[in-house]
Write a protein that holds these residues in place. Sequence first.
Motif, PDB file in Angstrom:
ATOM      1  N   SER A   1       0.826  -1.224   0.000  1.00  0.00           N
ATOM      2  CA  SER A   1       0.000   0.000   0.000  1.00  0.00           C
ATOM      3  C   SER A   1       0.857   1.269   0.000  1.00  0.00           C
ATOM      4  O   SER A   1       1.649   1.491   0.931  1.00  0.00           O
ATOM      5  CB  SER A   1      -0.900  -0.025   1.237  1.00  0.00           C
ATOM      6  OG  SER A   1      -1.285   1.279   1.600  1.00  0.00           O
TER       7      SER A   1
ATOM      8  N   HIS B   1     -12.122   1.806   7.490  1.00  0.00           N
ATOM      9  CA  HIS B   1     -11.545   0.480   7.226  1.00  0.00           C
ATOM     10  C   HIS B   1     -10.343   0.490   6.268  1.00  0.00           C
ATOM     11  O   HIS B   1     -10.136  -0.449   5.492  1.00  0.00           O
ATOM     12  CB  HIS B   1     -12.624  -0.520   6.737  1.00  0.00           C
ATOM     13  CG  HIS B   1     -13.545  -0.032   5.647  1.00  0.00           C
ATOM     14  ND1 HIS B   1     -13.159  -0.005   4.329  1.00  0.00           N
ATOM     15  CD2 HIS B   1     -14.813   0.449   5.703  1.00  0.00           C
ATOM     16  CE1 HIS B   1     -14.157   0.472   3.614  1.00  0.00           C
ATOM     17  NE2 HIS B   1     -15.166   0.767   4.417  1.00  0.00           N
ATOM     18  N   THR B   2      -9.562   1.544   6.320  1.00  0.00           N
ATOM     19  CA  THR B   2      -8.359   1.605   5.482  1.00  0.00           C
ATOM     20  C   THR B   2      -7.102   1.508   6.349  1.00  0.00           C
ATOM     21  O   THR B   2      -7.117   1.843   7.534  1.00  0.00           O
ATOM     22  CB  THR B   2      -8.295   2.937   4.703  1.00  0.00           C
ATOM     23  OG1 THR B   2      -8.411   4.031   5.626  1.00  0.00           O
ATOM     24  CG2 THR B   2      -9.386   3.026   3.657  1.00  0.00           C
ATOM     25  N   VAL B   3      -6.041   1.029   5.700  1.00  0.00           N
ATOM     26  CA  VAL B   3      -4.709   1.121   6.289  1.00  0.00           C
ATOM     27  C   VAL B   3      -3.974   2.234   5.543  1.00  0.00           C
ATOM     28  O   VAL B   3      -4.283   2.484   4.364  1.00  0.00           O
ATOM     29  CB  VAL B   3      -3.934  -0.216   6.156  1.00  0.00           C
ATOM     30  CG1 VAL B   3      -4.472  -1.243   7.090  1.00  0.00           C
ATOM     31  CG2 VAL B   3      -3.875  -0.733   4.716  1.00  0.00           C
ATOM     32  N   PRO B   4      -3.054   2.920   6.192  1.00  0.00           N
ATOM     33  CA  PRO B   4      -2.526   2.713   7.527  1.00  0.00           C
ATOM     34  C   PRO B   4      -3.409   3.304   8.629  1.00  0.00           C
ATOM     35  O   PRO B   4      -4.176   4.226   8.387  1.00  0.00           O
ATOM     36  CB  PRO B   4      -1.199   3.496   7.471  1.00  0.00           C
ATOM     37  CG  PRO B   4      -1.485   4.646   6.556  1.00  0.00           C
ATOM     38  CD  PRO B   4      -2.375   4.044   5.490  1.00  0.00           C
TER      39      PRO B   4
ATOM     40  N   MET C   1      -5.997  -8.299   4.866  1.00  0.00           N
ATOM     41  CA  MET C   1      -7.228  -7.744   4.278  1.00  0.00           C
ATOM     42  C   MET C   1      -8.108  -8.866   3.715  1.00  0.00           C
ATOM     43  O   MET C   1      -9.324  -8.783   3.747  1.00  0.00           O
ATOM     44  CB  MET C   1      -6.898  -6.762   3.149  1.00  0.00           C
ATOM     45  CG  MET C   1      -5.815  -5.755   3.466  1.00  0.00           C
ATOM     46  SD  MET C   1      -6.375  -4.438   4.529  1.00  0.00           S
ATOM     47  CE  MET C   1      -6.717  -3.175   3.346  1.00  0.00           C
TER      48      MET C   1
ATOM     49  N   ASN D   1      -9.445  -5.758   8.404  1.00  0.00           N
ATOM     50  CA  ASN D   1      -9.670  -4.302   8.435  1.00  0.00           C
ATOM     51  C   ASN D   1     -11.150  -3.953   8.620  1.00  0.00           C
ATOM     52  O   ASN D   1     -11.528  -2.793   8.561  1.00  0.00           O
ATOM     53  CB  ASN D   1      -9.152  -3.647   7.146  1.00  0.00           C
ATOM     54  CG  ASN D   1      -9.825  -4.193   5.904  1.00  0.00           C
ATOM     55  OD1 ASN D   1     -10.126  -5.385   5.839  1.00  0.00           O
ATOM     56  ND2 ASN D   1     -10.089  -3.348   4.927  1.00  0.00           N
ATOM     57  N   ARG D   2     -11.977  -5.006   8.829  1.00  0.00           N
ATOM     58  CA  ARG D   2     -13.416  -4.744   9.020  1.00  0.00           C
ATOM     59  C   ARG D   2     -13.931  -5.348  10.319  1.00  0.00           C
ATOM     60  O   ARG D   2     -15.141  -5.459  10.513  1.00  0.00           O
ATOM     61  CB  ARG D   2     -14.214  -5.274   7.830  1.00  0.00           C
ATOM     62  CG  ARG D   2     -13.907  -4.446   6.564  1.00  0.00           C
ATOM     63  CD  ARG D   2     -14.821  -4.762   5.432  1.00  0.00           C
ATOM     64  NE  ARG D   2     -14.421  -4.046   4.228  1.00  0.00           N
ATOM     65  CZ  ARG D   2     -15.103  -3.042   3.691  1.00  0.00           C
ATOM     66  NH1 ARG D   2     -16.220  -2.640   4.238  1.00  0.00           N
ATOM     67  NH2 ARG D   2     -14.672  -2.447   2.594  1.00  0.00           N
TER      68      ARG D   2
ATOM     69  N   ASP E   1      -5.555   7.528   8.040  1.00  0.00           N
ATOM     70  CA  ASP E   1      -5.121   8.439   6.974  1.00  0.00           C
ATOM     71  C   ASP E   1      -3.641   8.799   7.106  1.00  0.00           C
ATOM     72  O   ASP E   1      -3.221   9.420   8.085  1.00  0.00           O
ATOM     73  CB  ASP E   1      -5.966   9.721   6.896  1.00  0.00           C
ATOM     74  CG  ASP E   1      -5.863  10.294   5.489  1.00  0.00           C
ATOM     75  OD1 ASP E   1      -4.791  10.805   5.118  1.00  0.00           O
ATOM     76  OD2 ASP E   1      -6.825  10.167   4.727  1.00  0.00           O
ATOM     77  N   SER E   2      -2.916   8.421   6.050  1.00  0.00           N
ATOM     78  CA  SER E   2      -1.454   8.570   6.078  1.00  0.00           C
ATOM     79  C   SER E   2      -0.998  10.010   6.309  1.00  0.00           C
ATOM     80  O   SER E   2      -0.010  10.245   7.007  1.00  0.00           O
ATOM     81  CB  SER E   2      -0.851   8.040   4.781  1.00  0.00           C
ATOM     82  OG  SER E   2      -1.430   8.680   3.657  1.00  0.00           O
TER      83      SER E   2
HETATM   84  N1  LIG Z   1      -6.490   8.460   2.287  1.00  0.00           N
HETATM   85  C1  LIG Z   1      -6.068   7.206   2.878  1.00  0.00           C
HETATM   86  C2  LIG Z   1      -6.184   6.107   1.843  1.00  0.00           C
HETATM   87  C3  LIG Z   1      -5.867   4.742   2.428  1.00  0.00           C
HETATM   88  C4  LIG Z   1      -6.319   3.612   1.525  1.00  0.00           C
HETATM   89  O1  LIG Z   1      -7.118   3.777   0.583  1.00  0.00           O
HETATM   90  N2  LIG Z   1      -5.815   2.406   1.845  1.00  0.00           N
HETATM   91  C5  LIG Z   1      -6.200   1.214   1.100  1.00  0.00           C
HETATM   92  C6  LIG Z   1      -4.951   0.377   0.817  1.00  0.00           C
HETATM   93  S1  LIG Z   1      -3.876   1.220  -0.298  1.00  0.00           S
HETATM   94  C7  LIG Z   1      -7.129   0.378   1.962  1.00  0.00           C
HETATM   95  O2  LIG Z   1      -6.898   0.203   3.140  1.00  0.00           O
HETATM   96  N3  LIG Z   1      -8.224  -0.148   1.373  1.00  0.00           N
HETATM   97  C8  LIG Z   1      -9.120  -1.022   2.056  1.00  0.00           C
HETATM   98  C9  LIG Z   1     -10.535  -0.551   2.062  1.00  0.00           C
HETATM   99  O3  LIG Z   1     -10.837   0.520   1.484  1.00  0.00           O
HETATM  100  O4  LIG Z   1     -11.367  -1.264   2.628  1.00  0.00           O
HETATM  101  C10 LIG Z   1      -4.637   7.324   3.426  1.00  0.00           C
HETATM  102  O5  LIG Z   1      -3.862   8.150   2.887  1.00  0.00           O
HETATM  103  O6  LIG Z   1      -4.320   6.650   4.393  1.00  0.00           O
END
Ligand SMILES: N[C@@H](CCC(=O)N[C@@H](CS)C(=O)NCC(=O)O)C(=O)O
Length: 222
Positions: A11, A52-55, A35, A40-41, A66-67
């Motif tokens: 990622s 539900h996103t990483v990091p 995942m 993540n859920r 949010d990074s």
């Molecule tokens: N704006 C977020 C974007 C994070 C993102 O989209 N992460 C993706 C992996 S690259 C993720 O976790 N997707 C899983 C999901 O949406 O359920 C950030 O900068 O952290």
Amino acid sequence: MGIDIYAIKPSPPCRAVFLVAKAIGLDYNLKIVDMEKGENRTPEFLKMNPAHTVPVMTDGELSIGDSKAIITYMMNQYAPANLQSLYPRDPAARALVDQRLYFDSQLFASLRGIVFPLVFMKDLKQSQANMPRVDENMALLETFLTRSTYLAGEHLTIADLATLANVSSMEACGIDMSRWPHVQAWLAKLKAELPYYEQANGEGAQMLGAIYQRILKDLGGK
Ligand SMILES: N[C@@H](CCC(=O)N[C@@H](CS)C(=O)NCC(=O)O)C(=O)O
């Protein structure tokens, strides 16, 4: 105790966090999120980050997704005085870095627009339809880099590190970088200059590129 980072290596936003942590010598515990198993859920994960996103980063009572929020927090809270230029305190200098960081979120969205449909939906047509957004953002990045050596002036900032994670991913996915010579030169310079490049970013970019290129080939794209 200490800082926990929930992440996956392919990622780009996760790698932005790894790069900034390395740049300021910040130790953390890496918690790989599976995942495919839906880690993540889970209710516990959604409590930390409802998106539900990483990091995701936890530091004591603080849980934050949010990074960009994570890397600016790391700088504000933990960067030693001699490395503050990575995220300058002067409001005008910081505004320029922030602008580039917001731009980088737009760049990531365009990368996601070609990777997500291909990798998760096996939809080559949709991925290709989204490619002009990548080209548009890369042309804008080229313009920024004709104005200065680094993205926000004449020295490295966290905007370079965040954008590096995305641009190196595009290169690993096989996107032709020679169309943007200043970006290409900046990318080569950062790879050579950052002793932690491979560990924090190179390996993960290759992982993402390999997945993307394999599926692209399977679907008959190029
Ligand atoms: N704006 C977020 C974007 C994070 C993102 O989209 N992460 C993706 C992996 S690259 C993720 O976790 N997707 C899983 C999901 O949406 O359920 C950030 O900068 O952290």
